[in-house]
Design a protein around this motif. Sequence first.
Motif, mmCIF file in Angstrom:
data_model
loop_
_atom_site.group_PDB
_atom_site.id
_atom_site.type_symbol
_atom_site.label_atom_id
_atom_site.label_comp_id
_atom_site.label_asym_id
_atom_site.label_seq_id
_atom_site.Cartn_x
_atom_site.Cartn_y
_atom_site.Cartn_z
ATOM 1 N N TRP A 98 -43.970 -5.470 15.128
ATOM 2 C CA TRP A 98 -43.398 -6.636 15.788
ATOM 3 C C TRP A 98 -41.929 -6.401 16.109
ATOM 4 C CZ3 TRP A 98 -45.198 -11.690 12.865
ATOM 5 C CH2 TRP A 98 -46.585 -11.816 13.002
ATOM 6 N N HIS A 99 -41.503 -6.884 17.275
ATOM 7 C CA HIS A 99 -40.070 -6.923 17.560
ATOM 8 C C HIS A 99 -39.456 -8.002 16.664
ATOM 9 C CE1 HIS A 99 -40.493 -4.884 21.759
ATOM 10 N NE2 HIS A 99 -41.288 -4.356 20.856
ATOM 11 N N LEU A 100 -38.240 -7.784 16.255
ATOM 12 C CA LEU A 100 -37.663 -8.614 15.198
ATOM 13 C C LEU A 100 -37.434 -10.061 15.617
ATOM 14 C CD1 LEU A 100 -35.164 -6.145 13.497
ATOM 15 C CD2 LEU A 100 -37.609 -6.510 13.074
ATOM 16 N N ASP A 101 -37.406 -10.331 16.919
ATOM 17 C CA ASP A 101 -37.217 -11.709 17.390
ATOM 18 C C ASP A 101 -38.524 -12.361 17.812
ATOM 19 O OD1 ASP A 101 -37.602 -10.068 19.585
ATOM 20 O OD2 ASP A 101 -36.134 -11.105 20.853
ATOM 21 N N LYS A 102 -39.645 -11.773 17.417
ATOM 22 C CA LYS A 102 -40.939 -12.306 17.863
ATOM 23 C C LYS A 102 -41.119 -13.767 17.467
ATOM 24 C CE LYS A 102 -45.924 -12.031 17.370
ATOM 25 N NZ LYS A 102 -47.069 -11.545 16.605
ATOM 26 N N ILE A 103 -41.002 -14.077 16.189
ATOM 27 C CA ILE A 103 -41.262 -15.438 15.725
ATOM 28 C C ILE A 103 -40.238 -16.420 16.295
ATOM 29 C CG2 ILE A 103 -41.430 -16.954 13.722
ATOM 30 C CD1 ILE A 103 -43.796 -15.063 14.076
ATOM 31 N N SER A 104 -38.984 -16.048 16.275
ATOM 32 C CA SER A 104 -37.955 -16.968 16.772
ATOM 33 C C SER A 104 -38.156 -17.267 18.256
ATOM 34 C CB SER A 104 -36.558 -16.397 16.524
ATOM 35 O OG SER A 104 -36.398 -15.141 17.151
ATOM 36 N N THR A 105 -38.604 -16.280 19.028
ATOM 37 C CA THR A 105 -38.848 -16.498 20.457
ATOM 38 C C THR A 105 -40.048 -17.406 20.671
ATOM 39 O OG1 THR A 105 -37.914 -14.333 21.023
ATOM 40 C CG2 THR A 105 -39.363 -15.373 22.655
ATOM 41 N N LEU A 106 -41.144 -17.146 19.973
ATOM 42 C CA LEU A 106 -42.363 -17.940 20.175
ATOM 43 C C LEU A 106 -42.190 -19.373 19.675
ATOM 44 C CD1 LEU A 106 -45.188 -15.378 19.270
ATOM 45 C CD2 LEU A 106 -44.375 -16.067 21.534
ATOM 46 N N ILE A 107 -41.484 -19.560 18.569
ATOM 47 C CA ILE A 107 -41.298 -20.918 18.052
ATOM 48 C C ILE A 107 -40.436 -21.740 19.012
ATOM 49 C CG2 ILE A 107 -39.204 -20.638 16.648
ATOM 50 C CD1 ILE A 107 -42.371 -22.371 15.416
ATOM 51 N N ALA A 108 -39.534 -21.071 19.717
ATOM 52 C CA ALA A 108 -38.689 -21.760 20.688
ATOM 53 C C ALA A 108 -39.459 -22.123 21.954
ATOM 54 C CB ALA A 108 -37.478 -20.893 21.046
ATOM 55 N N GLU A 109 -40.568 -21.431 22.213
ATOM 56 C CA GLU A 109 -41.302 -21.613 23.471
ATOM 57 C C GLU A 109 -42.589 -22.415 23.338
ATOM 58 O OE1 GLU A 109 -40.387 -20.756 26.443
ATOM 59 O OE2 GLU A 109 -38.614 -19.531 25.961
ATOM 60 N N ILE A 110 -43.073 -22.666 22.143
ATOM 61 C CA ILE A 110 -44.381 -23.289 22.011
ATOM 62 C C ILE A 110 -44.402 -24.737 22.477
ATOM 63 C CG2 ILE A 110 -44.107 -23.993 19.594
ATOM 64 C CD1 ILE A 110 -47.088 -23.150 19.220
ATOM 65 N N GLY A 111 -43.291 -25.450 22.340
ATOM 66 C CA GLY A 111 -43.245 -26.832 22.804
ATOM 67 C C GLY A 111 -44.323 -27.681 22.148
ATOM 68 N N ASP A 112 -45.056 -28.469 22.967
ATOM 69 C CA ASP A 112 -46.127 -29.307 22.420
ATOM 70 C C ASP A 112 -47.498 -28.672 22.582
ATOM 71 O OD1 ASP A 112 -46.408 -29.520 25.145
ATOM 72 O OD2 ASP A 112 -46.444 -31.706 25.205
ATOM 73 N N SER A 113 -47.540 -27.383 22.943
ATOM 74 C CA SER A 113 -48.815 -26.679 23.061
ATOM 75 C C SER A 113 -49.333 -26.278 21.684
ATOM 76 C CB SER A 113 -48.665 -25.431 23.938
ATOM 77 O OG SER A 113 -48.368 -25.776 25.277
ATOM 78 N N ASP A 114 -50.608 -25.960 21.626
ATOM 79 C CA ASP A 114 -51.197 -25.480 20.386
ATOM 80 C C ASP A 114 -51.188 -23.965 20.291
ATOM 81 O OD1 ASP A 114 -51.978 -27.788 18.903
ATOM 82 O OD2 ASP A 114 -53.588 -28.149 20.330
ATOM 83 N N LEU A 115 -50.857 -23.285 21.398
ATOM 84 C CA LEU A 115 -50.895 -21.820 21.391
ATOM 85 C C LEU A 115 -49.921 -21.275 22.425
ATOM 86 C CD1 LEU A 115 -54.154 -19.676 21.229
ATOM 87 C CD2 LEU A 115 -52.246 -18.978 22.665
ATOM 88 N N VAL A 116 -49.115 -20.324 21.998
ATOM 89 C CA VAL A 116 -48.220 -19.589 22.882
ATOM 90 C C VAL A 116 -48.398 -18.109 22.571
ATOM 91 C CG1 VAL A 116 -46.247 -19.732 21.284
ATOM 92 C CG2 VAL A 116 -45.826 -19.384 23.726
ATOM 93 N N TYR A 117 -48.285 -17.267 23.603
ATOM 94 C CA TYR A 117 -48.424 -15.833 23.369
ATOM 95 C C TYR A 117 -47.474 -15.077 24.279
ATOM 96 C CZ TYR A 117 -51.267 -15.310 27.650
ATOM 97 O OH TYR A 117 -51.705 -15.304 28.958
ATOM 98 N N ALA A 118 -47.242 -13.818 23.926
ATOM 99 C CA ALA A 118 -46.262 -13.003 24.642
ATOM 100 C C ALA A 118 -46.906 -11.716 25.143
ATOM 101 C CB ALA A 118 -45.088 -12.679 23.723
ATOM 102 N N ASP A 119 -46.124 -10.952 25.871
ATOM 103 C CA ASP A 119 -46.566 -9.654 26.351
ATOM 104 C C ASP A 119 -46.416 -8.627 25.221
ATOM 105 O OD1 ASP A 119 -47.566 -7.795 28.127
ATOM 106 O OD2 ASP A 119 -46.029 -8.131 29.656
ATOM 107 N N SER A 120 -47.087 -7.487 25.374
ATOM 108 C CA SER A 120 -47.034 -6.416 24.372
ATOM 109 C C SER A 120 -46.886 -5.073 25.053
ATOM 110 C CB SER A 120 -48.316 -6.404 23.521
ATOM 111 O OG SER A 120 -48.525 -7.638 22.889
ATOM 112 N N ARG A 121 -46.197 -4.172 24.375
ATOM 113 C CA ARG A 121 -46.064 -2.793 24.848
ATOM 114 C C ARG A 121 -47.064 -1.920 24.126
ATOM 115 N NH1 ARG A 121 -41.073 1.339 23.668
ATOM 116 N NH2 ARG A 121 -41.657 0.722 21.549
ATOM 117 N N LEU A 122 -47.739 -1.052 24.838
ATOM 118 C CA LEU A 122 -48.709 -0.155 24.229
ATOM 119 C C LEU A 122 -48.012 1.089 23.701
ATOM 120 C CD1 LEU A 122 -50.516 -2.103 25.851
ATOM 121 C CD2 LEU A 122 -51.998 -0.163 26.356
ATOM 122 N N ILE A 123 -48.346 1.450 22.458
ATOM 123 C CA ILE A 123 -47.821 2.672 21.850
ATOM 124 C C ILE A 123 -48.997 3.498 21.326
ATOM 125 C CG2 ILE A 123 -45.600 1.652 21.235
ATOM 126 C CD1 ILE A 123 -46.640 1.361 18.343
#
Length: 310
Positions: A98-123
Amino acid sequence: MQQLPLVSVVLATYNGERFLEAQLDSIVRQTYSNLEVVIVDDCSTDATPAILGNYANKYPFVRVVLNENNLGYVRNFEKGMLLATGDYIAPSDQDDIWHLDKISTLIAEIGDSDLVYADSRLIDEDGNSLNMVISDVKPVQNFDNCLAFAIWNTAPGHAMLITKELVRQTTPFPTSLPHDHWLCFVATFRKPIRFVPDVLVDYRQHSQNVFGITHRVDGVRRPRKQKTEEQKLREIRERIQLLYDKCPAELTEQKEVLARLNQSYKSFSLRNNYIRMMTFFQNRDKLLASKKRSAYRKWLFCLKMFVKIR
């Protein structure tokens, strides 16, 4: 100062010693400060339990549960989510970073939705970039219609944050489809699913992935569990019945589409074949929203549904 909501990271493990420490390090070092980490191990036979014990001893917010019997990955995630005490839950695979700001970014973006998701880099297995992100191959976006998840899922669990309320609405998890697919389907009932275009996870591709986005790893085709055509048909029919039953009656348009599909999946009669094909044609933008296809290829897919179920 207002207390940050508690976020529960739910990590399901099974024989994950090879990549586990890199993932655990990325979780315990998150910039978001109000975390609990719930780890459920599904009877690992390698060094996974010992690694987990070391982290639990070092970090008081890490809790480890060792299963007495192997539950399988769906039931293992379900158990972890039911043990979580946070208002929000972040599912975690054992082999990503995980990138270190994953949780802080998603919690800021979820709003009143029940699910938020982000993009991922393949390694790759060694953590080297494959120069690809999931949005290169999947149509990641906001979703507001459960029909987008009637056939496929494009919002991966490793990159999502969900509400505890969504867990209440979806448990017990069915074992006939992946837990993240089921969560996405149900999440659209009340509020749109939100997509954050930031890359917040390094999604590791290797030969032991339960699921992976690439068909080949280091030039070798990823092994797949072989199923007979009869098994495939039975599973697909069970899934569409499940989705139809779960869809609430007040979603009249979606319920009717799922009803027609459910009927058409019962057999390969000419009538059912025609119903299935026309249902896909009439709703192709919704039903095929989780596939990155041109309008022409969507049209061809719908035509194919006359002789196939999927």
